[in-house]
Design a protein around this motif. Structure first.
Motif, PDB file in Angstrom:
ATOM      1  N   TRP A  36     -24.776   5.290 -12.679  1.00 22.36           N
ATOM      2  CA  TRP A  36     -23.607   6.020 -12.209  1.00 22.36           C
ATOM      3  C   TRP A  36     -22.537   6.063 -13.294  1.00 22.36           C
ATOM      4  O   TRP A  36     -22.253   5.050 -13.929  1.00 22.36           O
ATOM      5  CB  TRP A  36     -23.018   5.356 -10.970  1.00 22.36           C
ATOM      6  N   ILE A  69     -25.222  -1.878  -7.622  1.00 20.89           N
ATOM      7  CA  ILE A  69     -26.158  -0.773  -7.771  1.00 20.89           C
ATOM      8  C   ILE A  69     -27.525  -1.229  -7.284  1.00 20.89           C
ATOM      9  O   ILE A  69     -27.926  -2.379  -7.498  1.00 20.89           O
ATOM     10  CB  ILE A  69     -26.223  -0.286  -9.243  1.00 20.89           C
ATOM     11  N   LEU A  80     -24.868   3.096  -4.784  1.00 22.27           N
ATOM     12  CA  LEU A  80     -23.779   2.354  -5.400  1.00 22.27           C
ATOM     13  C   LEU A  80     -22.848   1.914  -4.281  1.00 22.27           C
ATOM     14  O   LEU A  80     -22.172   2.744  -3.667  1.00 22.27           O
ATOM     15  CB  LEU A  80     -23.012   3.205  -6.417  1.00 22.27           C
TER      16      LEU A  80
END
Length: 117
Positions: A36, A69, A80
């Protein structure tokens, strides 16, 4: 080809929690890393968290201990979990995958997270 679709972006209060999801489809049997990034208005995109194919994880120092995560291999979905969120963390969150075959990075279109009371 790999397709990544993020979801879960929403408005959350400071100190609150939110879980983002990234659904992957296509040629995803061999990936090197998924992760991410986030991009706040007027700022560069920055790495938040990464999960390696073997299961190892890496976090930006600012989110360590608050963000988690994870990946559900059966569902081809990455998550997430974000806890104790701060107003400065409002951003568009993007998921990405580094493909194991050619090292190419694939990106989703992003999901908006707002942190405000």
């Amino acid at each position: 080809q790999v397709q990544l679709v993020e979801s879960g972006g929403d408005l959350v209060q400071p100190g609150g929690s939110l879980r983002l999801a990234c659904a992957a489809s296509g040629s995803i049997s061999n990936f090197y890393a998924m992760g991410w990034y986030r991009q706040a208005p007027g700022k560069q995109r920055e790495l938040v968290a990464v999960i390696i194919s073997g299961g190892g994880t890496h976090y930006d120092n600012d989110v360590k201990g608050r963000f988690t995560i994870s990946r559900d291999n059966a569902e081809n979905t990455m998550y997430l979990q974000m806890d104790s969120m701060k107003p400065a963390e409002a951003a568009v969150f993007y998921c990405y995958m580094t493909h194991g075959d050619d090292g190419r990075n694939y990106w989703g279109k992003g999901t908006l997270v707002s942190v405000s009371s």
